[in-house]
Design a protein around this motif. Sequence first.
Motif, PDB file in Angstrom:
ATOM      1  N   TYR A 120      52.469  90.183  -2.346  1.00 50.90           N
ATOM      2  CA  TYR A 120      51.799  91.169  -2.956  1.00 50.90           C
ATOM      3  C   TYR A 120      51.951  91.021  -4.968  1.00 50.90           C
ATOM      4  O   TYR A 120      50.955  91.380  -5.301  1.00 50.90           O
ATOM      5  CB  TYR A 120      52.475  92.886  -3.145  1.00 50.90           C
ATOM      6  N   LEU A 121      53.306  90.065  -4.621  1.00 51.82           N
ATOM      7  CA  LEU A 121      52.866  89.274  -6.028  1.00 51.82           C
ATOM      8  C   LEU A 121      51.832  88.399  -6.194  1.00 51.82           C
ATOM      9  O   LEU A 121      51.493  88.438  -7.393  1.00 51.82           O
ATOM     10  CB  LEU A 121      54.693  89.018  -6.818  1.00 51.82           C
ATOM     11  N   ASP A 122      51.617  87.562  -5.627  1.00 48.29           N
ATOM     12  CA  ASP A 122      50.204  87.143  -5.540  1.00 48.29           C
ATOM     13  C   ASP A 122      49.240  87.752  -4.853  1.00 48.29           C
ATOM     14  O   ASP A 122      48.317  87.097  -6.069  1.00 48.29           O
ATOM     15  CB  ASP A 122      50.655  85.616  -4.281  1.00 48.29           C
ATOM     16  N   VAL A 123      49.072  88.783  -4.021  1.00 48.52           N
ATOM     17  CA  VAL A 123      47.579  89.242  -4.468  1.00 48.52           C
ATOM     18  C   VAL A 123      47.007  89.987  -5.926  1.00 48.52           C
ATOM     19  O   VAL A 123      46.370  89.719  -6.464  1.00 48.52           O
ATOM     20  CB  VAL A 123      48.021  90.816  -3.315  1.00 48.52           C
ATOM     21  N   VAL A 124      48.342  90.129  -6.224  1.00 49.06           N
ATOM     22  CA  VAL A 124      48.058  90.458  -7.872  1.00 49.06           C
ATOM     23  C   VAL A 124      48.110  89.845  -9.218  1.00 49.06           C
ATOM     24  O   VAL A 124      47.931  89.911 -10.568  1.00 49.06           O
ATOM     25  CB  VAL A 124      48.940  91.773  -8.059  1.00 49.06           C
ATOM     26  N   GLY A 125      48.384  88.551  -8.961  1.00 49.23           N
ATOM     27  CA  GLY A 125      48.578  86.772  -9.753  1.00 49.23           C
ATOM     28  C   GLY A 125      49.749  87.239 -10.632  1.00 49.23           C
ATOM     29  O   GLY A 125      49.378  86.986 -11.845  1.00 49.23           O
ATOM     30  N   LEU A 126      50.519  87.845 -10.161  1.00 48.37           N
ATOM     31  CA  LEU A 126      52.000  87.891 -10.966  1.00 48.37           C
ATOM     32  C   LEU A 126      53.020  86.918 -10.257  1.00 48.37           C
ATOM     33  O   LEU A 126      54.373  87.168 -10.497  1.00 48.37           O
ATOM     34  CB  LEU A 126      52.338  89.433 -11.160  1.00 48.37           C
ATOM     35  N   SER A 127      53.236  85.995  -9.948  1.00 47.91           N
ATOM     36  CA  SER A 127      54.047  85.472  -8.883  1.00 47.91           C
ATOM     37  C   SER A 127      55.025  84.768 -10.116  1.00 47.91           C
ATOM     38  O   SER A 127      55.839  84.630 -10.276  1.00 47.91           O
ATOM     39  CB  SER A 127      53.450  84.142  -7.766  1.00 47.91           C
ATOM     40  N   GLN A 128      54.280  84.283 -11.077  1.00 51.93           N
ATOM     41  CA  GLN A 128      55.354  83.531 -12.126  1.00 51.93           C
ATOM     42  C   GLN A 128      55.930  84.527 -13.121  1.00 51.93           C
ATOM     43  O   GLN A 128      56.705  84.106 -13.854  1.00 51.93           O
ATOM     44  CB  GLN A 128      54.625  82.469 -12.614  1.00 51.93           C
ATOM     45  N   PHE A 129      56.153  85.641 -12.638  1.00 54.54           N
ATOM     46  CA  PHE A 129      56.741  86.766 -13.479  1.00 54.54           C
ATOM     47  C   PHE A 129      57.687  87.253 -12.593  1.00 54.54           C
ATOM     48  O   PHE A 129      57.877  88.533 -13.304  1.00 54.54           O
ATOM     49  CB  PHE A 129      55.164  87.784 -14.157  1.00 54.54           C
ATOM     50  N   ALA A 130      57.654  87.243 -11.449  1.00 54.16           N
ATOM     51  CA  ALA A 130      58.452  87.565 -10.341  1.00 54.16           C
ATOM     52  C   ALA A 130      60.136  88.089 -11.415  1.00 54.16           C
ATOM     53  O   ALA A 130      60.378  89.492 -11.352  1.00 54.16           O
ATOM     54  CB  ALA A 130      58.650  87.099  -9.777  1.00 54.16           C
ATOM     55  N   LYS A 179      40.376  97.048 -20.194  1.00 49.12           N
ATOM     56  CA  LYS A 179      39.925  97.806 -18.520  1.00 49.12           C
ATOM     57  C   LYS A 179      39.035  96.706 -17.787  1.00 49.12           C
ATOM     58  O   LYS A 179      39.251  97.636 -16.046  1.00 49.12           O
ATOM     59  CB  LYS A 179      39.270  99.271 -19.322  1.00 49.12           C
ATOM     60  N   GLU A 180      38.180  96.254 -18.538  1.00 49.30           N
ATOM     61  CA  GLU A 180      37.355  95.768 -17.376  1.00 49.30           C
ATOM     62  C   GLU A 180      37.861  95.070 -16.871  1.00 49.30           C
ATOM     63  O   GLU A 180      37.284  95.232 -16.010  1.00 49.30           O
ATOM     64  CB  GLU A 180      36.227  95.421 -18.976  1.00 49.30           C
ATOM     65  N   THR A 181      38.684  94.278 -17.123  1.00 53.03           N
ATOM     66  CA  THR A 181      38.834  93.075 -16.233  1.00 53.03           C
ATOM     67  C   THR A 181      40.252  93.863 -15.335  1.00 53.03           C
ATOM     68  O   THR A 181      39.720  92.818 -14.095  1.00 53.03           O
ATOM     69  CB  THR A 181      40.390  92.096 -17.483  1.00 53.03           C
ATOM     70  N   MET A 182      40.785  94.781 -15.875  1.00 54.49           N
ATOM     71  CA  MET A 182      41.571  95.486 -14.148  1.00 54.49           C
ATOM     72  C   MET A 182      40.347  95.979 -13.383  1.00 54.49           C
ATOM     73  O   MET A 182      40.824  96.226 -12.841  1.00 54.49           O
ATOM     74  CB  MET A 182      42.443  96.514 -14.890  1.00 54.49           C
ATOM     75  N   GLN A 183      39.000  96.420 -13.648  1.00 57.74           N
ATOM     76  CA  GLN A 183      38.636  97.090 -12.658  1.00 57.74           C
ATOM     77  C   GLN A 183      38.529  95.935 -11.776  1.00 57.74           C
ATOM     78  O   GLN A 183      37.653  96.375 -10.880  1.00 57.74           O
ATOM     79  CB  GLN A 183      36.909  98.141 -13.453  1.00 57.74           C
ATOM     80  N   GLN A 184      37.422  95.134 -12.775  1.00 56.84           N
ATOM     81  CA  GLN A 184      36.825  93.652 -12.322  1.00 56.84           C
ATOM     82  C   GLN A 184      38.433  93.373 -10.786  1.00 56.84           C
ATOM     83  O   GLN A 184      38.459  93.055  -9.624  1.00 56.84           O
ATOM     84  CB  GLN A 184      36.604  92.664 -12.984  1.00 56.84           C
ATOM     85  N   PHE A 185      39.488  93.346 -11.706  1.00 59.17           N
ATOM     86  CA  PHE A 185      40.315  93.169 -10.340  1.00 59.17           C
ATOM     87  C   PHE A 185      40.704  93.630  -9.426  1.00 59.17           C
ATOM     88  O   PHE A 185      40.979  93.803  -8.124  1.00 59.17           O
ATOM     89  CB  PHE A 185      42.095  92.908 -11.286  1.00 59.17           C
ATOM     90  N   LEU A 186      40.778  95.595  -9.615  1.00 58.11           N
ATOM     91  CA  LEU A 186      41.079  96.304  -9.026  1.00 58.11           C
ATOM     92  C   LEU A 186      39.874  96.123  -7.970  1.00 58.11           C
ATOM     93  O   LEU A 186      40.177  96.542  -6.303  1.00 58.11           O
ATOM     94  CB  LEU A 186      41.434  97.974  -9.195  1.00 58.11           C
ATOM     95  N   LEU A 187      39.080  96.028  -7.683  1.00 57.76           N
ATOM     96  CA  LEU A 187      37.560  95.906  -6.886  1.00 57.76           C
ATOM     97  C   LEU A 187      37.382  94.712  -5.666  1.00 57.76           C
ATOM     98  O   LEU A 187      37.232  94.807  -5.064  1.00 57.76           O
ATOM     99  CB  LEU A 187      35.698  95.623  -7.442  1.00 57.76           C
ATOM    100  N   ASP A 188      38.198  93.429  -6.597  1.00 63.60           N
ATOM    101  CA  ASP A 188      38.422  92.245  -5.797  1.00 63.60           C
ATOM    102  C   ASP A 188      39.279  92.861  -5.114  1.00 63.60           C
ATOM    103  O   ASP A 188      39.440  92.221  -3.602  1.00 63.60           O
ATOM    104  CB  ASP A 188      38.957  91.397  -7.165  1.00 63.60           C
ATOM    105  N   LEU A 189      40.615  92.862  -5.208  1.00 66.67           N
ATOM    106  CA  LEU A 189      41.348  93.596  -4.355  1.00 66.67           C
ATOM    107  C   LEU A 189      41.568  94.458  -3.599  1.00 66.67           C
ATOM    108  O   LEU A 189      42.039  94.464  -2.073  1.00 66.67           O
ATOM    109  CB  LEU A 189      42.843  94.059  -5.402  1.00 66.67           C
ATOM    110  N   TRP A 190      40.299  95.664  -3.441  1.00 67.60           N
ATOM    111  CA  TRP A 190      40.265  96.747  -2.219  1.00 67.60           C
ATOM    112  C   TRP A 190      39.538  95.957  -1.585  1.00 67.60           C
ATOM    113  O   TRP A 190      39.556  95.801   0.004  1.00 67.60           O
ATOM    114  CB  TRP A 190      39.052  97.296  -2.915  1.00 67.60           C
ATOM    115  N   ARG A 191      38.548  94.272  -2.195  1.00 68.18           N
ATOM    116  CA  ARG A 191      38.223  93.965  -0.936  1.00 68.18           C
ATOM    117  C   ARG A 191      38.671  93.031  -0.099  1.00 68.18           C
ATOM    118  O   ARG A 191      37.743  92.761   1.403  1.00 68.18           O
ATOM    119  CB  ARG A 191      36.472  93.181  -1.782  1.00 68.18           C
ATOM    120  N   ARG A 192      39.295  92.489  -0.991  1.00 66.61           N
ATOM    121  CA  ARG A 192      40.904  91.876  -0.008  1.00 66.61           C
ATOM    122  C   ARG A 192      41.305  92.824   1.140  1.00 66.61           C
ATOM    123  O   ARG A 192      41.772  92.033   1.798  1.00 66.61           O
ATOM    124  CB  ARG A 192      40.984  90.731  -0.605  1.00 66.61           C
ATOM    125  N   THR A 193      41.866  93.585   0.337  1.00 64.27           N
ATOM    126  CA  THR A 193      43.071  94.046   1.161  1.00 64.27           C
ATOM    127  C   THR A 193      42.276  95.060   2.702  1.00 64.27           C
ATOM    128  O   THR A 193      43.255  95.475   3.268  1.00 64.27           O
ATOM    129  CB  THR A 193      44.102  94.534   0.477  1.00 64.27           C
TER     130      THR A 193
END
Lengths: 258, 281
Positions: free
Chosen positions: A117-127, A169-183
């Motif tokens: 899930y860190l990978d899903v949200v793109g934060l693996s390097q901030f673990a 906010k705009e970046t996060m909306q796009q992120f959430l939409l992509d995440l929803w489509r993937r998961t």
Amino acid sequence: MHLEVSHLYKHFSTRQGQLLVLKDINLHVETGEFVCAVGASGSGKTTLLRMVAGLDTPTSGKITVDGQPVIGPGADRGMVFQSYSLYPWMTVAKNVGFGLKLQGMAMPLRAQRVAEYLDVVGLSQFANAYPRELSGGMKQRVAIARALASQPKVLLMDEPFGALDVQTKETMQQFLLDLWRRTGTSILMITHDVEEAIFLSQRIYVLTARPGSVQREVFVDLPSERTYTIKRQPLFQGYRDEIMDLLRETSRLGVVVE
Amino acid sequence: MTSDASASTPKNSQQPGGLKPTIFWRIAEDIPANLKWALTAISIVVPLGIWWGVSSLGIVNPKFLPSPMTVGQAALDLHADGFLVQDTLMSCFRVGVGFFLAALISAPIGVAMGTFTSIRSLLEPIIGIVRYMPAPAFIPLLLIYLGVEEPPKIALIFIGTVFFNVLMIMDAVKFIPQELLETTYTLGGQRHQVLFQVITPYVIPNILDAFRVNMAASWNLVVVAELIAADEGLGKRISLAQQFFRTDDIFACLIVLGLIGFCIDLLFRWLLRISCPWAID
């Protein structure tokens, strides 16, 4: 039906007597669906979401998830708050894995799920970073990963991007939409931002204020692959005008739309 | 009025109502590091200098105000006689045991009172009353109940610090954001998990801070206890010095007490820094 809210009423006791906050709310979220509820302040939308999460109890009415009545909070309904509410003493990875730890998942499996899930949200390097080292948008991604790691039946979001600046906010909306489509996670999100609701969801419940009730159900007939340019299309603007007009009717009654 | 002021300070006349820049009077902002160090040095050196100046001018009888050198010599003499180490260890022992017991009891009770409204309703009224009873007023009772050896002194320190620890820890728990607890429930957390895995780690920095602040009270009380009945201890040494009019010994003991307190304060700050780095700005 997946998540179903039927004939939901909520009263609060005040010194002036009983205050009706939510009146006969009926709504549902199907499996894999992204649904938003928009309303002005005073529409009781946060109260509605808290009751679905099991953090508040309805005065009357029924909330069920896969036919099971909601009697309290649980990991099958993940919640994301506007204030991120990360555990400040835990690293990003520990935050994401905390729900799984609470549920008793053994370590090797847990570490694997956290990495996923860190990978899903793109934060693996901030673990191994701590929350205070992160920006607002990154914090909210951690909170989303933490809620998703338990693989909830429905993800509940209470104005998740309300504290972010416009660009983030705009970046996060796009992120959430992509995440929803993937998961394919079912999402019920509360917002007062009409454009955000249209951009993200497939269906929108427009709420009236004082007391909150469902004024109209709007089906958003836009392609599921969306980018921010869609906000300039006439169809998008038509939805926006329709919903803004509905909310303005509410505000004429003395309630200010945020 | 305004025109007068701006005429006398033409540099600021561009913004008559604006906030003027400052270094010394900055509110809640950092000041330059060298200014900070200079002020820190002044804070110690100036009082010491005034003391030295007044005592060397000969305007005060040295019997009443010994010079820093005399006090330093007194400290060395006390050390050479073995009194200084023995007294310091004895006072530290009493404070250590009394405060440790108070900490052991107050941390769980404070956390429980902050967490559960029921426990708070049960204990807050009685603690609210007892904490206003001055701890030294318990000394006669403690002497009657526990004799004149160590137990009454340790009990005094315990009584004098346990309630303040409890109330400060309780308040810290109340400041935990409600949403952090609710998040835990929505992640599948049970109440005992919220208590031990969220509330407890969250308030550990506040617990350490409460201990640091209340440690000062336990040093007050150990000296009070030793002034009344003890064979050794820094309070006893001060009391003996008074009988022999040794103001230099009194000054030496006071400075030792101050330094010990200062070191304990630093120790708690260091503990906080290594155990809860997330809580340091």
